[in-house]
Design an enzyme around this catalytic site. Structure first.
Site, PDB file in Angstrom:
ATOM      1  CG  HIS A 185       5.004   9.172  -6.162  1.00 33.18           C
ATOM      2  ND1 HIS A 185       6.068   9.612  -6.127  1.00 33.18           N
ATOM      3  CD2 HIS A 185       4.630   9.705  -7.372  1.00 33.18           C
ATOM      4  CE1 HIS A 185       6.751  10.441  -7.752  1.00 33.18           C
ATOM      5  NE2 HIS A 185       5.295  10.080  -7.694  1.00 33.18           N
TER       6      HIS A 185
ATOM      7  CB  CYS B  97       2.610  10.993  -9.558  1.00 30.84           C
ATOM      8  SG  CYS B  97       2.119   9.394 -10.507  1.00 30.84           S
TER       9      CYS B  97
END
Length: 112
Positions: free
Chosen positions: A71, A87
């Site tokens: 992301h 992440c």
């Protein structure tokens, strides 16, 4: 030939390949020691554009490992460091570019 993504957590680099040919390399942020980015082979299972100032930056690409994804970030100074909750963070510009180059189902290999 199929496109695929190689993520090196130690080098803080995400590389996009088509077969054996490197298409592009991007700087990334990865998980910190207590919330390390998980190693393994996954696939991109969804993509979602986010509103401005969203916690996951401009775009989220979910991985087949639940709760993990690639992301954007609204904190570009974090790129190149081990600071996330597992992440893979990219600059908003880079994650939008990458998303336009890979379809859902793209293989993602994460290693040290």
């Amino acid at each position: 030939m199929a496109r695929w993504i190689d993520v090196s957590t130690s080098k803080h680099r995400l590389r996009l390949y088509e077969g054996n040919r490197l298409i592009k390399s991007y700087p990334i942020a990865t998980g910190k020691i207590l919330t390390a980015t998980p190693f393994g082979t996954y696939t991109i299972i969804n993509k979602q554009l986010n509103p401005p100032r969203h916690v996951f930056g401009a775009l989220w690409m979910g991985l087949s490992r639940p709760h993990y994804g690639i992301h954007g970030t609204n904190n570009p100074s974090s790129i190149g460091k081990s600071v996330s909750h597992g992440c893979i963070r990219m600059s908003n510009h880079d994650v939008l570019e990458l998303s336009s180059r890979v379809p859902i189902g793209t293989r993602v290999i994460i290693h040290k």
